[in-house]
Design an enzyme around this catalytic site. Structure first.
Site, PDB file in Angstrom:
ATOM      1  N   PRO A 172       0.686  -1.324   0.069  1.00 10.13           N
ATOM      2  CA  PRO A 172       0.005  -0.075  -0.045  1.00 10.13           C
ATOM      3  C   PRO A 172       0.836   1.219   0.032  1.00 10.13           C
ATOM      4  CG  PRO A 172      -0.027  -1.072   2.023  1.00 10.13           C
ATOM      5  CD  PRO A 172       0.763  -1.920   1.306  1.00 10.13           C
ATOM      6  N   ASP A 173       0.312   2.310  -0.633  1.00 10.98           N
ATOM      7  CA  ASP A 173       1.051   3.775  -0.486  1.00 10.98           C
ATOM      8  C   ASP A 173       0.803   4.097   0.858  1.00 10.98           C
ATOM      9  OD1 ASP A 173      -1.660   4.881  -0.406  1.00 10.98           O
ATOM     10  OD2 ASP A 173      -1.459   5.256  -2.703  1.00 10.98           O
ATOM     11  N   PHE A 174       1.069   5.197   0.916  1.00 12.10           N
ATOM     12  CA  PHE A 174       0.994   6.138   2.324  1.00 12.10           C
ATOM     13  C   PHE A 174      -0.263   6.910   2.702  1.00 12.10           C
ATOM     14  CE2 PHE A 174       5.115   4.435   2.440  1.00 12.10           C
ATOM     15  CZ  PHE A 174       5.613   4.381   4.010  1.00 12.10           C
ATOM     16  N   ARG A 175      -0.322   7.650   1.623  1.00 10.53           N
ATOM     17  CA  ARG A 175      -1.713   8.586   1.839  1.00 10.53           C
ATOM     18  C   ARG A 175      -2.897   8.454   1.545  1.00 10.53           C
ATOM     19  NH1 ARG A 175       0.476  12.856   4.436  1.00 10.53           N
ATOM     20  NH2 ARG A 175       2.681  13.028   4.450  1.00 10.53           N
ATOM     21  N   ASN A 246      11.642   4.366  -1.998  1.00  6.47           N
ATOM     22  CA  ASN A 246      11.148   3.063  -1.542  1.00  6.47           C
ATOM     23  C   ASN A 246      12.347   2.239  -0.399  1.00  6.47           C
ATOM     24  OD1 ASN A 246       8.851   3.771  -2.591  1.00  6.47           O
ATOM     25  ND2 ASN A 246       9.187   2.523  -4.645  1.00  6.47           N
ATOM     26  N   ASP A 248      11.415  -0.884   0.225  1.00  6.20           N
ATOM     27  CA  ASP A 248      10.997  -2.586   0.176  1.00  6.20           C
ATOM     28  C   ASP A 248      12.063  -3.427  -0.485  1.00  6.20           C
ATOM     29  OD1 ASP A 248      11.008  -1.535  -2.514  1.00  6.20           O
ATOM     30  OD2 ASP A 248       8.908  -1.175  -2.691  1.00  6.20           O
ATOM     31  N   HIS A 263      16.299   6.634   1.243  1.00  5.84           N
ATOM     32  CA  HIS A 263      15.709   6.462   2.410  1.00  5.84           C
ATOM     33  C   HIS A 263      15.946   5.175   3.085  1.00  5.84           C
ATOM     34  CE1 HIS A 263      12.039   9.562   1.266  1.00  5.84           C
ATOM     35  NE2 HIS A 263      13.706  10.160   1.457  1.00  5.84           N
ATOM     36  N   CYS A 271      22.383  -1.371  15.871  1.00  2.28           N
ATOM     37  CA  CYS A 271      21.965  -1.075  17.150  1.00  2.28           C
ATOM     38  C   CYS A 271      22.125   0.416  17.679  1.00  2.28           C
ATOM     39  CB  CYS A 271      22.986  -1.708  18.245  1.00  2.28           C
ATOM     40  SG  CYS A 271      23.170  -1.290  19.927  1.00  2.28           S
ATOM     41  N   CYS A 274      25.454   0.952  20.123  1.00  2.00           N
ATOM     42  CA  CYS A 274      26.582   0.687  20.132  1.00  2.00           C
ATOM     43  C   CYS A 274      27.089   0.546  18.384  1.00  2.00           C
ATOM     44  CB  CYS A 274      27.175  -0.764  20.321  1.00  2.00           C
ATOM     45  SG  CYS A 274      26.615  -2.294  19.696  1.00  2.00           S
ATOM     46  N   CYS A 295      20.089  -5.639  20.728  1.00  2.00           N
ATOM     47  CA  CYS A 295      21.717  -5.970  20.217  1.00  2.00           C
ATOM     48  C   CYS A 295      22.209  -7.115  21.255  1.00  2.00           C
ATOM     49  CB  CYS A 295      22.564  -4.689  20.395  1.00  2.00           C
ATOM     50  SG  CYS A 295      24.171  -4.995  19.970  1.00  2.00           S
ATOM     51  N   CYS A 298      25.858  -5.578  22.894  1.00  2.00           N
ATOM     52  CA  CYS A 298      25.922  -4.720  24.092  1.00  2.00           C
ATOM     53  C   CYS A 298      24.575  -4.412  25.104  1.00  2.00           C
ATOM     54  CB  CYS A 298      26.096  -3.220  23.588  1.00  2.00           C
ATOM     55  SG  CYS A 298      24.782  -2.355  22.938  1.00  2.00           S
TER      56      CYS A 298
END
Length: 452
Positions: A172-175, A246, A248, A263, A271, A274, A295, A298
């Site tokens: 699905p898209d976001f908006r 994207n 994905d 993105h 982490c 660390c 993590c 640490c």
């Protein structure tokens, strides 16, 4: 500010109506600045790094004169608090203070103060720069036949993609009315659906993200014809680079090598304490169980293994600014596919090109105003791509060929395919269309890196 600072600018959302009106900027740092909303947040799902068609967290008005100052000083406060950079190194790399003896003499607190003062001067300079007028359509390219011929003949094609190319994959898209943000809104009590992808909210409460992360996790989806079209361009040595918003990883599945994930992606996780990095397969079980992965190296106070997707408020990869500066010098055609062009800094890419480089928009609706694309092919991305391939007599790498009816013309340079959403021409655009070419020509001086 250049160099490492380019990776430290955060992702933010912008008002699409004000797109392109920002004050001039001067370096690679501004290119990688705030990640803003873009219908394709293009973050999370198959969509642009974050969300299908848009995303963003911090909203920023490009017409606000104080925005540059806010962004620069926000970066300063963040890196000073986190200690992720050495102020003396920045002063030296940016040629603010190059004498090594003087640098050695400075204590750290004074180095930070000197950097802050320098940034304020830079900000004042940026705000004093004139606003570059929005790009105007090139009249020699206006038909769908021109679009086909441009794709046939150009060999340095930059493709900018968002969530829209992954919707047909089942992501699905976001908006949209049934998009990710609506799903989030109904499922969680958040101040805003976009808070799910906000680094500040994540640090305060990572539970909602990991309760939802399995919906975004790659492995369940296959590339769309739009993905395979980009791979076909690469096979034909026509692809300069695919800038995808994207997360994905479907570009990888399609085999696209010249791809920059602006993105980030779910490929790895790091982490928060660390910085230990692992393949995301190592945290898959936790994500599928809607648990917070911790993590194993640490026991820090916030040792959460966060997938390496860029949240709002986080910096884009440093390679974004580096590659873009290189590509702007040679690109001979831009194709924007499936993006709402609302997330900075990726949404600013079209306005950074030499205005005489042809630009084609393939999207369900018109975006980016008052910036003008030369040819707008509106509708479902896959339908548009299949029509173009049929005209070129190209076969997509997935081996499928589908007959697509000719589009309907909708005014100068705009064509409607299945799934198109008609958007009225704005008054500003109508005014620009009516101006005399001699009085309103595109700047032929080449790429202007002082443009927003």
């Amino acid at each position: 500010v250049h160099g490492d600072t380019s990776a430290d600018c955060s992702r933010t959302e912008m008002d699409s109506e004000n797109h392109g009106n920002k004050r001039a900027k001067t370096s690679a740092q501004e290119i990688s600045e705030d990640k803003s909303d873009d219908d394709d947040k293009e973050q999370g799902t198959g969509s642009d790094s974050g969300s299908g068609d848009s995303d963003s967290n911090s909203s920023s008005d490009d017409s606000d004169d104080s925005s540059s100052d806010d962004e620069i000083m926000s970066w300063y406060r963040r890196v000073r608090h986190s200690g992720e950079i050495n102020p003396k190194q920045v002063l030296k790399e940016q040629h603010i203070l190059t004498d090594q003896d003087q640098l050695d003499f400075l204590d750290e607190a004074y180095a930070w103060d000197l950097l802050k003062h320098s940034l304020k001067l830079i900000s004042q300079h940026l705000q004093s720069q004139p606003v570059r007028p929005p790009r105007r359509r090139l009249h020699e390219f206006h038909s769908i036949d021109h679009a086909v011929e441009l794709i046939r003949t150009r060999n340095k094609i930059m493709v900018l993609t968002g969530a829209g190319i992954s919707v047909s994959c089942g992501i699905p898209d976001f908006r949209s009315s049934d998009g990710l943000y609506k799903m989030v809104e109904h499922r969680f009590s958040l101040p805003d659906p976009q808070a799910l992808f906000d680094i500040r909210y994540f640090v305060d409460n990572p539970v909602p993200f990991f309760q939802f992360a399995k919906e975004l996790y790659p492995g369940k989806f296959s590339p769309s014809p739009s993905h395979y079209f980009i791979k076909l361009l690469e096979n034909k040595d026509k692809l300069l680079r695919n800038y995808t918003q994207n997360i994905d990883t479907l570009e990888q599945v399609a085999g696209i090598k010249a791809c920059l994930e602006c993105h980030g992606s779910f490929r790895t996780a790091t982490c928060c304490h660390c910085k230990n990095r692992v393949p995301c397969e190592d945290i898959r079980d936790s994500i599928m169980k809607e648990e917070i992965p911790n993590c194993t190296k640490c026991e820090g106070p916030f040792n959460v293994m966060k997938p390496d997707i860029v949240f709002f408020g986080e910096g884009l990869p440093s390679k974004f600014g580096e590659y873009l500066l290189e590509d702007l010098e040679v690109v001979d055609l831009l194709i924007v596919m499936g993006s709402s062009l609302r997330v900075k800094p990726v949404c600013n890419v079209p306005s950074r090109l030499n205005p005489n480089v042809p630009q084609i928009l393939i999207n369900r609706e018109r975006v980016g105003q008052p910036h003008q694309f030369d040819i707008e092919l509106l509708g479902n991305c896959d339908a548009v791509i299949q029509y173009i391939c049929n005209q070129l007599k190209w076969t997509l790498p997935n081996g499928k060929t589908v007959s697509v009816p000719p589009p309907q013309s909708d005014g100068p340079s705009t064509y409607l395919f299945e799934g198109a959403i008609r958007t009225p021409t704005t008054d500003a655009e109508s005014t620009m269309e009516g101006r005399d070419d001699d009085n309103m020509g595109n700047d032929e001086s080449g790429v202007d890196m002082n443009d927003d």
